[in-house]
Design a protein around this motif. Structure first.
Motif, short mmCIF file in Angstrom:
data_model
loop_
_atom_site.label_atom_id
_atom_site.label_comp_id
_atom_site.label_asym_id
_atom_site.label_seq_id
_atom_site.Cartn_x
_atom_site.Cartn_y
_atom_site.Cartn_z
N GLY A 131 2.21 6.18 -2.95
CA GLY A 131 2.64 7.42 -2.29
C GLY A 131 4.13 7.65 -2.39
O GLY A 131 4.59 8.77 -2.61
N VAL A 132 4.91 6.57 -2.24
CA VAL A 132 6.36 6.70 -2.33
C VAL A 132 6.78 7.05 -3.75
O VAL A 132 7.67 7.89 -3.96
CB VAL A 132 7.05 5.42 -1.84
N LEU A 133 6.15 6.44 -4.75
CA LEU A 133 6.48 6.80 -6.13
C LEU A 133 6.15 8.26 -6.42
O LEU A 133 6.92 8.95 -7.11
CB LEU A 133 5.73 5.88 -7.10
N ASP A 134 5.02 8.74 -5.89
CA ASP A 134 4.71 10.17 -6.05
C ASP A 134 5.79 11.04 -5.42
O ASP A 134 6.21 12.05 -5.99
CB ASP A 134 3.35 10.48 -5.40
N MET A 135 6.24 10.65 -4.22
CA MET A 135 7.27 11.41 -3.54
C MET A 135 8.58 11.40 -4.32
O MET A 135 9.24 12.43 -4.50
CB MET A 135 7.52 10.85 -2.14
N LEU A 136 8.98 10.21 -4.81
CA LEU A 136 10.23 10.12 -5.55
C LEU A 136 10.15 10.88 -6.87
O LEU A 136 11.12 11.54 -7.28
CB LEU A 136 10.56 8.65 -5.82
N ASP A 137 8.99 10.84 -7.54
CA ASP A 137 8.82 11.63 -8.76
C ASP A 137 8.94 13.12 -8.45
O ASP A 137 9.49 13.89 -9.24
CB ASP A 137 7.46 11.35 -9.38
N TYR A 138 8.39 13.53 -7.30
CA TYR A 138 8.47 14.94 -6.90
C TYR A 138 9.93 15.37 -6.76
O TYR A 138 10.33 16.41 -7.30
CB TYR A 138 7.72 15.15 -5.58
N TYR A 139 10.72 14.59 -6.06
CA TYR A 139 12.12 14.97 -5.88
C TYR A 139 12.89 14.91 -7.19
O TYR A 139 13.75 15.76 -7.46
CB TYR A 139 12.78 14.09 -4.82
N GLY A 177 0.79 -1.22 0.00
CA GLY A 177 0.00 0.00 0.00
C GLY A 177 0.83 1.28 0.00
O GLY A 177 0.35 2.34 -0.38
N TRP A 178 2.09 1.16 0.39
CA TRP A 178 2.98 2.33 0.44
C TRP A 178 3.48 2.76 -0.93
O TRP A 178 3.95 3.90 -1.11
CB TRP A 178 4.19 2.01 1.31
N ILE A 179 3.40 1.88 -1.92
CA ILE A 179 4.08 2.11 -3.19
C ILE A 179 3.58 3.35 -3.94
O ILE A 179 4.39 4.18 -4.38
CB ILE A 179 4.01 0.84 -4.06
#
Length: 409
Positions: free
Chosen positions: A250-258, A246-248
């Motif tokens: 949100g984490v992909l959104d965060m990594l794309d942001y950075y 379930g974390w994937i």
């Protein structure tokens, strides 16, 4: 999958030899040292000294129990302690070169045993072999040897927790490992619990471990992505197992942001922001969500109901269910109920992919051969379509625990 039953492949099971049974798989020059080590070794894990411990190495019992659970094949991660290790952690400190040499011998013994264990059930076990990261050249040699031995589950990538003294996983020092895995088509697996630092013996240590262990395991994803491993080795495949799913998104959104923030900043005048992105575009290439789409998968283990609605954002073709047999937190002997709890109401083709089809594609199982077994023991399509009214009273898997998902009993 046939018209009536699902072909279920568990992408997360565990096995290993009984302690003394590793001896024949060691080089003879280590036999005396092994005898001395084994005579004083005290196993720290209750499940490995219990009456049920033989589920780790008793091939016939294992096949029978998995079939009774509706499972026809498995990806086999290690479980028992390999020779010369003080604990189950591959990152346990080794004080000397001689200690590392013995531990490498122990891991090679496990890998040899595992090859024989998989051969005992042809086409039904994909064994995941072990390496250490202290010697990259030796790791490459063992990857080649284990691949030739028929271990189709790929390599288990150890973590590099704080204090390990090893380069971080984003380091180009590991490029020879990524290169040989790409060359041979070897899957890189990173299992939950293998990357946490030691926390000591304070009363809070186990609770803190539970809070942090999945996060430390997730780090392998952004380390390899930002480190450019997939840019330099586009055929590399990474599977993140027993870390939830379930974390994937949100984490992909965060990594794309950075990625979207730091890469453009690096082209501007010298600023604090530009320094953080310096060299990033040339090194890592595509944005992280694209890398996930092209190179990564999740061994979702006993997928929880609140994770299932996220399947399209994760990628239905990326998700591989697992029972975590023979662990107490696994779904055995209630895997059918666990599958019903998670997947009731989900389209049949999507269920078929997540419970078996994806694992067959990633790990090279022959679905046609397994379909014939599933026709006798697999869970019925109609069975998994029926919502589970109540969890089994004696189930030990947290998938059934109240509060463990958004669905309330």
């Amino acid at each position: 999958m046939n018209d009536e039953r699902y072909t279920v492949i568990s992408a997360d099971c565990h096995a290993g030899a009984d302690l003394l049974d590793y001896r024949p798989y060691l080089d003879k020059r280590h036999h005396d040292e092994f005898d001395a080590w084994a005579a004083t070794y005290v196993n720290p894990y209750e499940d490995l000294v219990a009456d049920t411990a033989d589920r780790n190495w008793n091939s016939e019992r294992r096949l029978a129990e998995l079939e009774a659970d509706g499972i026809v094949a498995e990806v086999v991660f290690p479980n028992t302690i390999p020779p010369f290790f003080p604990s189950g952690s591959l990152m346990a400190p080794a004080p000397s070169t001689a200690d590392f040499e013995r531990r490498w011998a122990g891991l090679r013994a496990h890998n040899r045993w595992l090859a024989d264990f998989c051969e005992a059930a042809p086409g039904r076990r994909a064994g995941v072999f072990q390496i250490l990261l202290n010697d990259v050249d030796e790791a490459v040699r063992e990857i080649r040897r284990a691949s030739r031995a028929g271990l189709t589950g790929g390599v288990l990538l150890p973590g590099t927790p704080p204090g390990s003294g090893l380069p971080e996983l984003y380091s180009s020092a590991y490029d020879p490992i990524w290169a040989v895995c790409e060359e041979l088509g070897v899957v890189v697996n990173h299992h939950g619990g293998s990357a946490s630092p030691p926390l000591g013996d304070e009363p809070a240590a186990r609770a803190v471990f539970m809070v942090e262990t999945t996060w430390f395991s997730h780090r392998a994803l952004w380390h390899l992505v930002f480190g450019g491993a997939f840019r330099r080795h586009p055929g590399l495949r990474l599977v993140l197992t027993e870390q939830g799913s379930g974390w994937i998104p949100g984490v992909l959104d965060m990594l794309d942001y950075y990625h979207g923030r730091l890469v453009p900043a690096a082209t501007k005048a010298s600023t604090a922001e530009s320094k953080f992105g310096a060299g990033l575009a040339a090194r890592m290439g595509e944005r992280p969500s694209r890398v996930w789409r092209d190179n990564c998968f999740v061994g979702a283990s006993f997928m929880r109901p609140h994770e299932v609605p996220l399947r399209e954002r994760i990628g239905v073709e990326k998700i591989m269910w697992g029972s975590d047999y023979p662990h107490d937190e696994g779904t055995h002997p209630y895997s059918r109920e666990g599958l019903r709890y998670a997947y009731a109401g989900v389209p049949r083709d999507e269920v078929a992919a997540m419970v078996g089809g994806n694992a067959a594609r990633v790990y090279g199982f022959d679905l046609d051969a397994l379909d014939a077994i599933a026709a006798k023991v697999g869970p019925a399509v109609t069975e998994l379509a029926e919502p589970l009214a109540q969890p089994p009273a004696d189930a030990t898997s947290p998938v059934f625990a109240k509060g463990a998902s958004l669905r309330v009993w």
